[in-house]
Design a protein around this motif. Structure first.
Motif, short mmCIF file in Angstrom:
data_model
loop_
_atom_site.label_atom_id
_atom_site.label_comp_id
_atom_site.label_asym_id
_atom_site.label_seq_id
_atom_site.Cartn_x
_atom_site.Cartn_y
_atom_site.Cartn_z
N MET A 119 31.43 4.16 -11.34
CA MET A 119 31.55 3.81 -9.98
C MET A 119 31.95 2.63 -9.48
N ALA A 120 30.86 1.68 -9.85
CA ALA A 120 30.88 0.32 -9.50
C ALA A 120 32.09 -0.49 -10.04
N ARG A 121 32.41 -0.12 -11.38
CA ARG A 121 33.45 -0.93 -12.02
C ARG A 121 34.99 -0.25 -11.78
N ASN A 122 34.89 1.04 -11.90
CA ASN A 122 36.30 1.68 -11.86
C ASN A 122 36.76 2.18 -10.39
N VAL A 123 35.75 2.26 -9.62
CA VAL A 123 36.24 2.86 -8.26
C VAL A 123 36.39 1.84 -7.31
N PHE A 124 35.25 0.88 -7.39
CA PHE A 124 35.26 -0.04 -6.32
C PHE A 124 35.41 -1.38 -6.73
N GLY A 125 35.63 -1.60 -8.08
CA GLY A 125 36.24 -2.86 -8.59
C GLY A 125 35.11 -3.95 -8.53
N ARG A 126 33.88 -3.59 -9.00
CA ARG A 126 32.71 -4.51 -8.67
C ARG A 126 32.21 -4.87 -10.17
N ASP A 127 31.65 -6.14 -10.45
CA ASP A 127 30.93 -6.51 -11.46
C ASP A 127 29.55 -6.01 -11.63
N ALA A 128 29.13 -6.63 -12.68
CA ALA A 128 27.55 -6.13 -13.14
C ALA A 128 26.63 -6.30 -11.77
N ASP A 129 26.82 -7.25 -11.11
CA ASP A 129 25.78 -7.31 -9.87
C ASP A 129 26.12 -6.27 -8.85
N GLY A 130 27.27 -5.70 -8.87
CA GLY A 130 27.49 -4.66 -7.99
C GLY A 130 26.85 -3.38 -8.40
N TYR A 131 26.92 -3.04 -9.78
CA TYR A 131 26.35 -1.95 -10.37
C TYR A 131 24.77 -2.36 -10.23
N GLY A 132 24.11 -3.39 -10.49
CA GLY A 132 22.60 -3.69 -10.24
C GLY A 132 22.45 -3.47 -8.55
N LEU A 133 23.19 -3.67 -7.77
CA LEU A 133 22.81 -3.36 -6.20
C LEU A 133 22.79 -2.06 -5.98
N LEU A 134 23.58 -1.26 -6.88
CA LEU A 134 23.56 0.49 -6.67
C LEU A 134 22.06 0.86 -7.04
N ILE A 135 21.63 0.44 -8.20
CA ILE A 135 20.46 0.85 -8.68
C ILE A 135 19.42 0.64 -8.09
N THR A 136 19.48 -0.79 -7.39
CA THR A 136 18.35 -1.13 -6.27
C THR A 136 18.42 -0.37 -5.08
N MET A 137 19.26 -0.07 -4.68
CA MET A 137 19.54 0.72 -3.49
C MET A 137 18.88 2.28 -3.72
N LEU A 138 19.16 2.61 -4.76
CA LEU A 138 18.56 3.85 -5.01
C LEU A 138 17.14 4.02 -5.34
N ALA A 139 16.58 2.73 -6.04
CA ALA A 139 15.06 2.30 -6.21
C ALA A 139 14.44 2.29 -4.75
N VAL A 140 15.12 1.79 -3.97
CA VAL A 140 14.68 1.66 -2.58
C VAL A 140 14.29 2.86 -2.03
N GLY A 141 15.37 3.77 -2.11
CA GLY A 141 15.24 5.30 -1.70
C GLY A 141 14.07 5.78 -2.38
N THR A 142 13.81 5.71 -3.75
CA THR A 142 12.77 6.52 -4.36
C THR A 142 11.42 6.05 -4.22
N LEU A 143 11.35 4.77 -3.88
CA LEU A 143 10.22 3.88 -3.57
C LEU A 143 9.50 4.40 -1.95
#
Length: 408
Positions: free
Chosen positions: A243-267
């Motif tokens: 999603m980060a790379r192919n849909v929204f055109g983001r780099d690795a930091d964009g992917y990392g932010l998605l994982i972080t946002m999910l982790a904020v929710g799970t925490l």
């Protein structure tokens, strides 16, 4: 909110887990980086390393449940934690001395996966022995908080250390961090443990555990629901990268932010579960609602038109999935006979983790065929449908019991 920490044994355990889990997530990040370095950046090599750690889950987890019911769980955990730490130390020494090659990493991934497969059901079923049934739900929620906090902190620390001193030292740090859990287990007051009677040595213990679950419609609903949600709804790492790379055109930091946002929710979800545990034990209604809400939120997130909206939608998704997983874990542990708990948790962990390779392949195929949004959309819808079907199965089962009781 932190009532289970009143138990001294659990305080020792939780303190060690904070250190050890942070080291574990550091190693996962460093291991991925090392595999890419040794393979010349090959995604296929990274996939092989991940698969080698998951294969032992399919092979050993059910048998590990038998071990949990037959033997002293604390002593088994001391052994598995020492072995897991040794894997980190060996890989670290190979790396810092410059002799590590790809097959070394593969072998150690498989060995580490074997010990982790034994460790998981034993560790899960040991929680109730530390805190007792009354505080189990709270302890499960606190374990989830620790896990998700480590998932945020560990990779961040690893990123800094890999740049500063290299991957090898990260592996060595993780190996040493396992000593924190071992020390906590050694210092425990064994007389204060809420130990269940051990299962006797006899033939067919694994089959007996499976028959026990098959004879419990309530457990079957939980197990099937856990399989569908974890296999098809929780393939976050695979789908978010695409999603980060192919849909929204983001780099690795964009992917990392998605994982972080999910982790904020799970925490956040784990913290809410810990607070909610004071209102009584886990309820099947909450389990079903949690799965249904997670499915609906995940499906909705897949349709978000912008990167910012998609990232923001992951916070409630994380809260919902953690509500489901903590409730499912506590529900299963409190619903079973103590002498069956290890075997039932072995099956639980197999269904929770064992379907991930299947889900990963399915999500990759769907993303390739239909587009990156489809695995998330269909995973959410399948979770929602599984929750509705599970609720219907329990409704008809309970209505049938009431009808038979009236006729009887």
């Amino acid at each position: 909110m932190f009532r289970s920490l009143r138990e001294r044994n659990y305080r020792y355990y939780a303190s060690g887990q904070i250190v050890s889990l942070t080291g574990t997530w550091m190693q996962r990040a460093a291991q991925d980086w090392l595999v890419l370095e040794l393979s010349g950046g090959s995604p296929a090599a990274l996939g092989v390393a991940v698969a080698l750690q998951f294969i032992p889950t399919l092979l050993l987890t059910l048998w590990a449940g038998v071990v949990a019911d037959r033997f002293d769980k604390r002593r088994v955990l001391i052994g598995t934690q020492i072995a897991l730490g040794a894997c980190g130390l060996v890989l670290g020494l190979l790396d810092v001395t410059g002799v590590a090659v790809l097959w070394h990493v593969y072998v150690l991934c498989f060995v580490l996966g074997c010990f982790a497969a034994v460790d998981a059901p034993v560790r899960q079923s040991f929680v109730v022995e530390m805190v007792g049934p009354a505080q189990l739900t709270n302890a499960v929620a606190l374990n989830s908080m620790t896990f998700n906090l480590a998932r945020i902190v560990g990779p961040a620390i690893a990123g800094l250390l890999i740049t500063a001193i290299g991957t090898g030292w990260v592996f060595l740090i993780n190996g040493v961090s396992s000593a924190a859990v071992v020390l906590g287990l050694v210092l425990m007051d064994v007389t204060a443990l809420h130990r269940a009677e051990r299962a006797p040595k006899e033939r067919g213990q694994l089959r007996a555990g499976l028959r026990y679950v098959l004879g419990r419609p309530d457990l079957m609903v939980v197990m099937v629901l856990v399989f569908f949600v974890s296999t098809f709804g929780m393939n976050f790492e695979n789908t978010f990268a695409v999603m980060a790379r192919n849909v929204f055109g983001r780099d690795a930091d964009g992917y990392g932010l998605l994982i972080t946002m999910l982790a904020v929710g799970t925490l956040t979800g784990a913290a809410l579960a810990a607070r909610r545990s004071g209102r009584g034990g886990p309820r099947m209604r909450l389990l079903l609602v949690g799965a249904a809400v997670f499915g609906a939120l995940e499906a909705g997130a897949s349709l978000m038109p912008s990167y910012e909206l998609f990232a923001a939608a992951l916070i409630p998704v994380g809260i919902a999935v953690m509500t489901f997983t903590t409730t499912a874990n506590a529900t299963v542990q409190l619903a079973v006979e103590p002498t069956m708990r290890g075997r039932v948790m072995g099956l639980y962990m197999l269904l929770f983790l064992g379907g991930k390779p299947l889900g990963g392949l399915a999500s990759g195929w769907l993303a390739e065929l239909l587009g990156p949004r489809w695995p998330i959309l269909l995973g959410g819808l399948m979770s929602l449908v599984a929750a509705v079907v599970g609720a219907g199965a329990l409704f008809f089962q309970r209505r049938g019991l009431r009808t038979r009781s009236r006729l009887g």
